[in-house]
Design a protein around this motif. Structure first.
Motif, mmCIF file in Angstrom:
data_model
loop_
_atom_site.group_PDB
_atom_site.id
_atom_site.type_symbol
_atom_site.label_atom_id
_atom_site.label_comp_id
_atom_site.label_asym_id
_atom_site.label_seq_id
_atom_site.Cartn_x
_atom_site.Cartn_y
_atom_site.Cartn_z
ATOM 1 N N ARG A 184 46.629 -15.998 15.612
ATOM 2 C CA ARG A 184 47.191 -16.927 16.602
ATOM 3 C C ARG A 184 47.063 -16.359 18.015
ATOM 4 O O ARG A 184 46.780 -17.103 18.970
ATOM 5 N N HIS A 185 47.276 -15.048 18.154
ATOM 6 C CA HIS A 185 47.112 -14.422 19.470
ATOM 7 C C HIS A 185 45.655 -14.518 19.924
ATOM 8 O O HIS A 185 45.377 -14.756 21.107
ATOM 9 N N ILE A 186 44.734 -14.319 18.990
ATOM 10 C CA ILE A 186 43.309 -14.391 19.332
ATOM 11 C C ILE A 186 42.928 -15.803 19.756
ATOM 12 O O ILE A 186 42.234 -16.003 20.760
ATOM 13 N N GLN A 187 43.387 -16.788 19.000
ATOM 14 C CA GLN A 187 43.088 -18.187 19.346
ATOM 15 C C GLN A 187 43.654 -18.545 20.721
ATOM 16 O O GLN A 187 42.979 -19.190 21.535
ATOM 17 N N LEU A 196 43.083 -9.797 25.587
ATOM 18 C CA LEU A 196 43.983 -9.402 24.500
ATOM 19 C C LEU A 196 43.568 -8.020 24.014
ATOM 20 O O LEU A 196 42.377 -7.764 23.805
ATOM 21 N N SER A 197 44.521 -7.135 23.854
ATOM 22 C CA SER A 197 44.234 -5.792 23.368
ATOM 23 C C SER A 197 45.253 -5.418 22.301
ATOM 24 O O SER A 197 46.272 -6.098 22.132
ATOM 25 N N LEU A 198 44.969 -4.343 21.591
ATOM 26 C CA LEU A 198 45.949 -3.825 20.644
ATOM 27 C C LEU A 198 45.863 -2.312 20.566
ATOM 28 O O LEU A 198 44.854 -1.697 20.936
ATOM 29 N N ILE A 199 46.935 -1.737 20.078
ATOM 30 C CA ILE A 199 47.072 -0.290 19.924
ATOM 31 C C ILE A 199 47.367 0.015 18.465
ATOM 32 O O ILE A 199 48.172 -0.686 17.833
ATOM 33 N N ILE A 200 46.724 1.030 17.929
ATOM 34 C CA ILE A 200 47.102 1.592 16.632
ATOM 35 C C ILE A 200 47.508 3.036 16.878
ATOM 36 O O ILE A 200 46.757 3.804 17.493
ATOM 37 N N LEU A 201 48.691 3.394 16.412
ATOM 38 C CA LEU A 201 49.156 4.773 16.584
ATOM 39 C C LEU A 201 49.644 5.340 15.262
ATOM 40 O O LEU A 201 50.105 4.603 14.386
ATOM 41 N N ASP A 202 49.540 6.633 15.147
ATOM 42 C CA ASP A 202 49.886 7.328 13.911
ATOM 43 C C ASP A 202 50.693 8.579 14.279
ATOM 44 O O ASP A 202 50.359 9.289 15.239
ATOM 45 N N VAL A 203 51.767 8.856 13.545
ATOM 46 C CA VAL A 203 52.580 10.051 13.788
ATOM 47 C C VAL A 203 51.820 11.274 13.287
ATOM 48 O O VAL A 203 51.426 11.339 12.123
ATOM 49 N N ASP A 204 51.628 12.259 14.165
ATOM 50 C CA ASP A 204 50.881 13.466 13.807
ATOM 51 C C ASP A 204 51.673 14.327 12.831
ATOM 52 O O ASP A 204 52.874 14.586 13.038
ATOM 53 N N TYR A 205 51.005 14.756 11.786
ATOM 54 C CA TYR A 205 51.562 15.694 10.794
ATOM 55 C C TYR A 205 52.895 15.197 10.214
ATOM 56 O O TYR A 205 53.827 15.964 9.980
ATOM 57 N N ILE A 249 50.453 -2.330 17.855
ATOM 58 C CA ILE A 249 51.109 -3.067 18.934
ATOM 59 C C ILE A 249 50.102 -4.042 19.531
ATOM 60 O O ILE A 249 49.024 -3.633 19.977
ATOM 61 N N VAL A 250 50.429 -5.316 19.518
ATOM 62 C CA VAL A 250 49.569 -6.338 20.106
ATOM 63 C C VAL A 250 49.976 -6.523 21.560
ATOM 64 O O VAL A 250 51.154 -6.750 21.873
ATOM 65 N N LYS A 301 40.117 -13.614 12.709
ATOM 66 C CA LYS A 301 41.268 -13.009 12.032
ATOM 67 C C LYS A 301 41.699 -11.696 12.671
ATOM 68 O O LYS A 301 42.798 -11.205 12.417
ATOM 69 N N GLY A 302 40.818 -11.088 13.464
ATOM 70 C CA GLY A 302 41.152 -9.832 14.112
ATOM 71 C C GLY A 302 40.743 -8.604 13.337
ATOM 72 O O GLY A 302 41.096 -7.482 13.718
ATOM 73 N N THR A 303 39.975 -8.786 12.245
ATOM 74 C CA THR A 303 39.579 -7.654 11.417
ATOM 75 C C THR A 303 38.728 -6.655 12.186
ATOM 76 O O THR A 303 38.986 -5.446 12.165
#
Length: 342
Positions: A184-187, A196-205, A249-250, A301-303
């Motif tokens: 829906r955000h993409i449309q 439109l951008s997004l963030i993927i984050l991961d906790v280290d260790y 995060i979108v 779909k944002g894949t």
């Protein structure tokens, strides 16, 4: 509950209905005599009950249309037979013919079919309600119960939907919610021609936290991290728990370069202050972050958008963690230039 009644009928028909329908504390009544206008009104603001004047053109068609609408079929439809010829036949042909007509009306879409001789209004004090008026009021009570049950069901479904789309630990939206929200955000971004951008984050260790302090401490750390992320985002930025210690995060109306700035700020916000698990334990953690922005060739779909951000996240982790790597405007300019040269 104030029950909303739509009367499909003329002014004279409305005047023959029971006086109690005019009790504003119980009923909210609106009359429409045009079938197209009635359909539009129902679609915009569905009533709880519809009282239909059978002699009016389009009356049976309105009942049938209503029951064909899955999202509106709960509306209770009362067909009031006031056609003079049929009322005359009723007394001539007797009870069996009346039942046959009633069955036919119910099969075609009415929830109730009431034979009613129009009540003549006079200046005299109102007489006691007739049996037919009492029957109509009884069916209104049935419609009220049906409407209340429908509203209760909608509220329950809304609650279950909200539960199914929320992560119980962090109270953020979950991956299932992202799967529905991101398209829906993409449309919207493409239709409004906004970035439109997004963030993927991961906790280290993060595994070391669980191994050293236990999973309860690890869960508490994720809760505190989620709280810190949520309170350091801009209005319109939506965080999701993607799985485990990974978050997405979108960022609406956000360019590549702006997404990098947001990601760097979050990286700093997480690392600059320990997370107080309790009075005796505070844990320092860092995050690795990948960012990506929507491109014309990305799927709806944002894949591909997610995969690109995830690849940058892997690069950030491979480069030593506690850093941000993502696409930028210059990167895409360079890619476009190379493609033109080749």
């Amino acid at each position: 509950m104030n029950i909303s009644i739509l009367v499909f009928g003329g002014d004279h028909f409305l005047a023959t209905l029971p006086d109690r329908l005019r009790d504003a504390s119980t009923f909210s009544v609106e009359a429409i005599a045009n079938v197209n206008q009635a359909v539009s009104r129902i679609q915009i603001k569905p009533p709880d009950v519809i009282v239909v004047q059978a002699s009016l053109d389009g009356s049976m068609e309105l009942c049938r249309w209503l029951k064909e609408q899955t999202k509106l079929s709960w509306i209770y439809c009362i067909l009031v037979e006031d056609t003079p010829e049929l009322l005359a036949f009723k007394s001539q042909f007797g009870r069996e013919w009346e039942l046959e007509m009633t069955c036919a009306a119910l099969r075609q879409g009415a929830d109730a079919y009431i034979w009613q001789q129009p009540k003549q209004k006079t200046d005299n004090p109102p007489a006691e309600e007739t049996a037919n008026e009492q029957l109509l009021l009884a069916h209104l009570s049935v419609g009220l119960r049906k409407a209340q049950k429908y509203r209760d069901l909608v509220r329950t479904n809304d609650l279950l939907t909200a539960i199914s789309l929320a992560d119980s630990l962090t109270e953020l939206k979950n991956r299932r919610a992202l799967d529905g929200d991101l398209p829906r955000h993409i449309q919207k971004a493409r239709s409004s021609e906004t970035p439109l951008s997004l963030i993927i984050l991961d906790v280290d260790y993060f595994k070391k936290v669980n191994d050293s302090y236990g999973h309860l401490v690890g869960d508490r750390l994720l809760q505190l991290l989620s709280h810190r992320l949520r309170h350091n985002l801009r209005f319109g930025d939506t965080p999701f728990r993607y799985g485990g210690e990974e978050f997405v995060i979108v960022l609406t109306n956000t360019t590549c370069d702006e997404a990098l700035l947001v990601a760097r700020r979050l990286n700093r916000v997480v690392s600059e202050q320990p997370f107080a698990i309790n009075n005796k334990l505070a844990i320092n953690v860092t995050i690795s972050v990948g960012t990506a922005c929507l491109q014309p060739e990305d799927d709806t779909k944002g894949t591909s958008l997610l995969e690109r951000a995830d690849q940058f996240l892997l690069q950030a982790k491979a480069a030593g963690r506690n850093r941000v790597i993502g696409c930028s405007r210059n990167m895409f300019r360079k890619a476009s230039h190379l493609q033109a040269v080749s």
